[in-house]
Design a protein around this motif. Structure first.
Motif, short mmCIF file in Angstrom:
data_model
loop_
_atom_site.label_atom_id
_atom_site.label_comp_id
_atom_site.label_asym_id
_atom_site.label_seq_id
_atom_site.Cartn_x
_atom_site.Cartn_y
_atom_site.Cartn_z
N ASP A 97 -8.35 -27.54 -28.62
CA ASP A 97 -8.87 -28.49 -29.48
C ASP A 97 -10.15 -28.28 -30.09
N TRP A 98 -10.89 -27.45 -29.34
CA TRP A 98 -12.50 -27.52 -29.92
C TRP A 98 -12.85 -26.03 -30.00
N ILE A 99 -12.32 -24.84 -29.49
CA ILE A 99 -12.69 -23.63 -29.72
C ILE A 99 -11.96 -22.94 -31.02
N ASN A 100 -12.94 -22.81 -31.98
CA ASN A 100 -12.64 -22.11 -33.33
C ASN A 100 -12.18 -20.68 -32.97
N PRO A 101 -10.97 -20.25 -33.46
CA PRO A 101 -10.31 -18.90 -33.36
C PRO A 101 -11.38 -17.68 -33.81
N GLU A 102 -12.00 -18.12 -34.86
CA GLU A 102 -13.12 -16.96 -35.48
C GLU A 102 -14.26 -16.85 -34.54
#
Length: 112
Positions: A97-102
């Motif tokens: 939900d909260w960690i951006n793949p970039e």
């Protein structure tokens, strides 16, 4: 509350140790042989062995030796380890939900 803080700190020290989270996540699906975990996880055999010994000492992982030829050893989560399932699954959900793949790719690139 004074009882909780040292116990909470100890729990966080265990599960936040580098690679422990991934090892526990890997073991949620059932018993694994060392070689199976070694091929599925991006860590050295020496470090995996060290972490498994630590988790076994903490009573989170159990090691079962089968008297076959060749000898077969499997690692599985103990009852104590299985009780971490909702914690690990909640961390996975939070990460989804909260960690951006970039950010993950950037972190991996910077840590190499």
């Amino acid at each position: 509350m004074s009882e909780l803080c040292p116990r909470f700190e100890k729990a966080m020290q265990i599960i936040s140790k580098r690679w422990v989270g991934l090892i526990l996540f890997e073991m949620l699906t059932g018993a694994k042989r060392f070689s199976e975990m070694e091929s599925n996880l991006p860590i050295s055999g020496r470090l995996l062995s060290d972490r498994l010994k630590m988790l076994e000492k903490e009573g989170i992982v159990e090691r079962k030796i089968y008297s076959e030829f060749p000898v077969r050893i499997e690692y599985s989560l103990s009852k104590k380890g299985q009780s971490l399932r909702p914690v690990i699954e909640d961390i996975q959900k939070w990460a989804d939900d909260w960690i951006n793949p970039e950010e993950v790719n950037e972190h991996i690139t910077n840590s190499q």
